[in-house]
Design a protein around this motif. Structure first.
Motif, PDB file in Angstrom:
ATOM      1  N   VAL A  68      30.502  78.137  31.873  1.00 15.86           N
ATOM      2  CA  VAL A  68      31.180  76.870  32.141  1.00 15.86           C
ATOM      3  C   VAL A  68      32.347  76.679  31.175  1.00 15.86           C
ATOM      4  N   GLY A  69      32.134  77.040  29.914  1.00 15.14           N
ATOM      5  CA  GLY A  69      33.183  76.878  28.915  1.00 15.14           C
ATOM      6  C   GLY A  69      34.425  77.681  29.244  1.00 15.14           C
ATOM      7  N   VAL A  70      34.239  78.917  29.725  1.00 14.49           N
ATOM      8  CA  VAL A  70      35.385  79.759  30.084  1.00 14.49           C
ATOM      9  C   VAL A  70      36.156  79.134  31.250  1.00 14.49           C
ATOM     10  N   VAL A  71      35.403  78.620  32.233  1.00 11.70           N
ATOM     11  CA  VAL A  71      36.051  77.957  33.373  1.00 11.70           C
ATOM     12  C   VAL A  71      36.822  76.719  32.898  1.00 11.70           C
ATOM     13  N   TYR A  72      36.232  75.990  31.960  1.00 11.97           N
ATOM     14  CA  TYR A  72      36.846  74.778  31.422  1.00 11.97           C
ATOM     15  C   TYR A  72      38.146  75.120  30.688  1.00 11.97           C
TER      16      TYR A  72
ATOM     17  N   CYS B 121      41.118  70.666  28.352  1.00 15.23           N
ATOM     18  CA  CYS B 121      40.708  70.375  26.973  1.00 15.23           C
ATOM     19  C   CYS B 121      41.246  71.456  26.054  1.00 15.23           C
ATOM     20  N   SER B 122      41.201  71.198  24.772  1.00 15.76           N
ATOM     21  CA  SER B 122      41.718  72.146  23.779  1.00 15.76           C
ATOM     22  C   SER B 122      40.931  73.462  23.826  1.00 15.76           C
ATOM     23  N   ARG B 123      41.640  74.540  24.090  1.00 13.10           N
ATOM     24  CA  ARG B 123      41.016  75.864  24.117  1.00 13.10           C
ATOM     25  C   ARG B 123      40.425  76.208  22.756  1.00 13.10           C
ATOM     26  N   LYS B 124      41.126  75.838  21.727  1.00 15.00           N
ATOM     27  CA  LYS B 124      40.669  76.106  20.363  1.00 15.00           C
ATOM     28  C   LYS B 124      39.311  75.462  20.102  1.00 15.00           C
ATOM     29  N   ASP B 125      39.137  74.201  20.493  1.00 17.41           N
ATOM     30  CA  ASP B 125      37.877  73.488  20.247  1.00 17.41           C
ATOM     31  C   ASP B 125      36.732  74.060  21.067  1.00 17.41           C
ATOM     32  N   ILE B 126      37.017  74.428  22.315  1.00 19.84           N
ATOM     33  CA  ILE B 126      35.958  74.980  23.175  1.00 19.84           C
ATOM     34  C   ILE B 126      35.458  76.309  22.613  1.00 19.84           C
ATOM     35  N   LEU B 127      36.384  77.165  22.214  1.00 20.23           N
ATOM     36  CA  LEU B 127      35.984  78.472  21.646  1.00 20.23           C
ATOM     37  C   LEU B 127      35.149  78.279  20.385  1.00 20.23           C
ATOM     38  N   GLN B 128      35.548  77.358  19.547  1.00 20.39           N
ATOM     39  CA  GLN B 128      34.797  77.095  18.317  1.00 20.39           C
ATOM     40  C   GLN B 128      33.396  76.584  18.630  1.00 20.39           C
ATOM     41  N   ASP B 129      33.284  75.701  19.627  1.00 22.12           N
ATOM     42  CA  ASP B 129      31.969  75.168  20.014  1.00 22.12           C
ATOM     43  C   ASP B 129      31.084  76.273  20.571  1.00 22.12           C
ATOM     44  N   LEU B 130      31.660  77.150  21.384  1.00 20.69           N
ATOM     45  CA  LEU B 130      30.866  78.215  22.009  1.00 20.69           C
ATOM     46  C   LEU B 130      30.297  79.178  20.968  1.00 20.69           C
ATOM     47  N   VAL B 131      31.152  79.615  20.030  1.00 24.38           N
ATOM     48  CA  VAL B 131      30.681  80.582  19.039  1.00 24.38           C
ATOM     49  C   VAL B 131      29.654  79.967  18.094  1.00 24.38           C
ATOM     50  N   GLU B 132      29.771  78.644  17.839  1.00 26.69           N
ATOM     51  CA  GLU B 132      28.797  77.966  16.985  1.00 26.69           C
ATOM     52  C   GLU B 132      27.474  77.747  17.723  1.00 26.69           C
ATOM     53  N   MET B 133      27.540  77.434  19.020  1.00 23.27           N
ATOM     54  CA  MET B 133      26.315  77.187  19.787  1.00 23.27           C
ATOM     55  C   MET B 133      25.434  78.423  19.896  1.00 23.27           C
ATOM     56  N   CYS B 134      26.057  79.580  19.834  1.00 29.18           N
ATOM     57  CA  CYS B 134      25.279  80.825  19.942  1.00 29.18           C
ATOM     58  C   CYS B 134      24.342  81.017  18.759  1.00 29.18           C
TER      59      CYS B 134
ATOM     60  N   LEU C 159      22.501  78.809  27.240  1.00 28.13           N
ATOM     61  CA  LEU C 159      23.709  79.198  26.521  1.00 28.13           C
ATOM     62  C   LEU C 159      24.575  80.144  27.361  1.00 28.13           C
ATOM     63  N   TYR C 160      23.946  81.020  28.125  1.00 30.11           N
ATOM     64  CA  TYR C 160      24.708  81.883  29.032  1.00 30.11           C
ATOM     65  C   TYR C 160      25.492  81.013  30.020  1.00 30.11           C
TER      66      TYR C 160
ATOM     67  N   ASN D 189      32.096  85.761  15.206  1.00 31.03           N
ATOM     68  CA  ASN D 189      31.167  86.392  16.151  1.00 31.03           C
ATOM     69  C   ASN D 189      30.705  87.748  15.626  1.00 31.03           C
ATOM     70  N   PHE D 190      31.644  88.514  15.055  1.00 29.23           N
ATOM     71  CA  PHE D 190      31.310  89.816  14.470  1.00 29.23           C
ATOM     72  C   PHE D 190      30.316  89.668  13.326  1.00 29.23           C
ATOM     73  N   SER D 191      30.571  88.728  12.454  1.00 28.34           N
ATOM     74  CA  SER D 191      29.690  88.510  11.304  1.00 28.34           C
ATOM     75  C   SER D 191      28.268  88.173  11.738  1.00 28.34           C
ATOM     76  N   GLU D 192      28.143  87.283  12.714  1.00 25.22           N
ATOM     77  CA  GLU D 192      26.816  86.889  13.187  1.00 25.22           C
ATOM     78  C   GLU D 192      26.119  88.029  13.916  1.00 25.22           C
ATOM     79  N   MET D 193      26.872  88.804  14.681  1.00 24.14           N
ATOM     80  CA  MET D 193      26.276  89.936  15.396  1.00 24.14           C
ATOM     81  C   MET D 193      25.801  91.010  14.427  1.00 24.14           C
ATOM     82  N   ASN D 194      26.596  91.228  13.392  1.00 27.77           N
ATOM     83  CA  ASN D 194      26.191  92.240  12.410  1.00 27.77           C
ATOM     84  C   ASN D 194      24.912  91.826  11.689  1.00 27.77           C
TER      85      ASN D 194
END
Length: 454
Positions: A14-18, A24-37, A8-9, A84-89
Motif C-alpha cells: 500500500v505504501g508503494v502505491v501511495y 503524501c511526502s515520499r520521504k516520510d512514507i519510506l521512513q515509516d516503512l523501514v521503521e515499521m519493519c 507489514l507485507y 535497511n542494510f544495517s537491520e538486515m545484517n
C-alpha cells in the motif's frame, strides 16, 4: 508474529502505491516503512520482509533528479537503504546464534544461502546515480564498514567486504583505497583476508591494465598494496604460507600489469617473500608448489630470461623449494629459454643462469637417495645440452668466456651427466675455433686464441 508479518507485507504494498499517487511526502512514507519493519525480529522472516521492502521500493527511491526536500533527495535514499542494510545484517548475524551448538555447520550453510539478501542493499546503493565519489567516500562506505566491523561475525565480514569490491565502480575504490585497506586489518581472525585483498588487487589491476591513465599519478597503487600486505602478514603470524604466497603472487601480477617496465617492483615482492621465509623457515615447509607457481608468473610474463636474471631475489627463493619442485621449475625455465629462442650473450649472465639451474647440472645435498628414473634423467640432461646453444655472443672473446663458464658448471655434473652435456660444449668450442681462424688476417694472436678455445 505471522499476522504482524502479513500486515507489514500489505502495508509495504500500500505504501508503494501511495508514493506513486504523490498524495503524501515520499520521504516520510519510506521512513515509516523501514521503521515499521522493526516489528518483525524473527531473523528469517525479517530478512525476507526487508528484502521485499527493498525490492518493492526500487523504482520509487529519490535519485539524482529529485531535489525537493518534500519528495526526498538521494541522501534520503542512501539513509533508507543503509538503515535497511544495517537491520538486515543484524538479523542475518543473529541466525548464527540460534539453536544448538551441534547445528552450527547447518546454520552457517543456511546463512550462506541467504547472504544475497543482505548484499542486495549494497547493489541497490551502487545503482543510485546520485551516489557520487564524494558521497560514497564520506557517507556510504564509512557507514557500511562501521556496521561490518561492529557485527564481529566472520561470515558477514568476509562476504560484505567482497560485495563492496564487486558492486561499486573502480573510481570509488581508488578514492577510498586507504580506508578500505585499513579495515582489512580489523576483521575477525577467521576472516579470509587473502581472498578480500586479492579480489581488490585484481579489480584495480584490471582497471589500470585497460587504460593506464585511469590511475592518477598521485595514487601509488603498488606501494599502497605492498605496504598493507606486509603489515597484515606481520600482524597475522598464524597466516598459512599458502595465503602469504597467494598475496605475493597477486602483488607481482599488479606490478606486471600496472608497471610493466618497473622490474624493481617485482624484485621487491620477491625480496619480501624471501625475508618472510628466512625469518621463519617453518613457514616455507609444505608450500613448494605455491612458491613455484609464484615464481612462474614473471617467467611467463616477461618471456625473456635476461629480464629474469636481473631480478636479484629470484634465484635465492629456490632454496625454499624441495628438490622435486625445484627441478620441475628448472626444467620449465630451460624449456622456456629454448622455445622463445632467447640468447644469453655474456658470461656473467651465463653464470647466473647456470647457478639457477644447479639442480639439473650437479648433485644436490637434498636430493633423494633413490636413483632417478633413467628416462627423466636423460630428458633433463638433453635439455641442458640444448640450452648450451642458447649461450652465444657475436664477440669471439666474449664467446670464449661464455664457454669457459659453461665448462666450469657442467664439469661439476660428473660422468653420468657430461656424456649428455659435454658434446654441445665441444661443438660450440669448434665453432669458435673456426671463427678465430677466419679472423687470422685481422688478429695476429688468432692461433693462440684458437688453441685456448680448443
Amino acid at each position: 508474529m505471522r499476522e504482524t508479518s502479513s500486515r507489514l507485507y500489505l502495508l509495504i504494498t500500500v505504501g508503494v502505491v501511495y508514493i506513486k499517487s504523490k498524495e503524501c511526502s515520499r520521504k516520510d512514507i519510506l521512513q515509516d516503512l523501514v521503521e515499521m519493519c522493526r516489528g518483525v525480529q524473527h531473523p528469517l522472516r525479517g530478512l525476507f520482509l526487508r528484502n521485499f521492502l527493498l525490492t518493492s521500493t526500487r523504482d520509487v527511491l529519490p535519485d539524482v533528479d529529485d531535489t525537493s526536500e518534500d519528495t526526498g533527495t538521494v541522501d534520503d535514499s542512501i539513509d533508507f537503504i543503509l538503515l535497511n542494510f544495517s537491520e538486515m545484517n543484524k538479523l542475518w548475524v543473529r541466525m548464527q546464534h540460534q539453536g544448538h551448538s551441534r547445528d552450527r555447520t547447518k546454520r552457517e550453510q543456511e546463512r550462506l544461502e541467504l547472504k544475497i539478501l543482505v548484499g542486495t542493499n549494497l547493489e541497490r546503493l551502487s545503482r543510485l546515480e546520485g551516489v557520487t565519489v564524494s558521497k560514497y567516500q564520506n557517507h556510504v562506505l564509512p557507514a557500511v564498514l562501521k556496521q561490518l566491523i561492529n557485527c564481529k561475525d566472520s561470515i558477514a565480514q568476509e562476504y560484505l567486504m567482497d560485495c563492496i569490491i564487486q558492486v561499486f565502480p573502480d573510481e570509488f575504490h581508488l578514492k577510498t583505497l586507504d580506508i578500505f585497506l585499513d579495515t582489512c586489518c580489523q576483521p575477525q581472525g577467521a576472516v579470509n583476508v587473502r581472498n578480500i585483498l586479492i579480489s581488490k588487487i585484481d579489480r584495480l589491476s584490471n582497471y589500470a591494465q585497460a587504460d593506464p591513465s585511469n590511475i592518477p599519478e598521485d595514487i601509488k597503487l603498488f606501494e599502497i598494496f605492498s605496504g598493507k600486505v606486509t603489515q597484515i602478514i606481520q600482524s597475522r603470524t598464524e597466516m598459512p604460507p599458502e595465503d602469504i604466497l597467494a598475496l605475493q603472487s597477486a602483488l607481482i601480477k599488479l606490478a606486471l600489469n600496472v608497471y610493466p617496465t618497473e622490474t624493481g617492483y617485482v624484485d621487491q615482492v620477491l625480496q619480501n617473500s624471501f625475508n618472510i621465509f628466512e625469518e621463519d623457515k617453518t613457514r616455507a615447509k609444505g608450500c613448494s608448489t605455491e612458491l613455484s607457481r609464484m615464481l612462474r608468473v614473471p617467467v611467463d610474463h616477461y618471456q625473456d630470461i635476461l629480464t629474469i636474471l636481473q631480478l636479484e631475489h629470484f634465484t635465492p627463493l629456490f632454496s625454499f623449494l624441495d628438490h622435486r619442485v625445484r627441478k620441475e621449475l628448472c626444467v620449465y625455465i630451460t624449456e622456456h629459454v629454448i622455445q622463445t629462442d632467447t640468447y644469453i650473450d655474456s658470461h656473467d649472465q651465463v653464470d647466473l643462469f647456470l647457478t639457477m639451474m644447479a639442480c639439473l647440472i650437479s648433485d644436490q645435498p637434498d636430493q633423494p637417495k633413490e636413483p632417478e628414473d633413467p628416462e627423466d634423467f636423460e630428458i633433463q640432461q638433453s635439455l641442458v645440452g640444448r640450452v648450451v646453444h642458447q649461450m652465444t655472443s657475436s664477440v669471439p672473446d666474449q664467446q670464449f668466456l661464455i664457454l669457459n663458464m659453461c665448462k666450469k658448471h657442467l664439469l661439476t655434473g660428473g660422468d653420468k651427466r657430461i656424456q649428455y652435456t659435454l658434446p654441445s660444449l665441444v661443438f660450440r668450442a669448434m665453432e669458435l675455433c673456426r671463427v678465430y681462424f677466419e679472423l687470422k688476417e685481422e688478429d695476429e694472436k688468432w692461433r693462440r686464441r684458437k688453441t685456448r678455445a680448443s
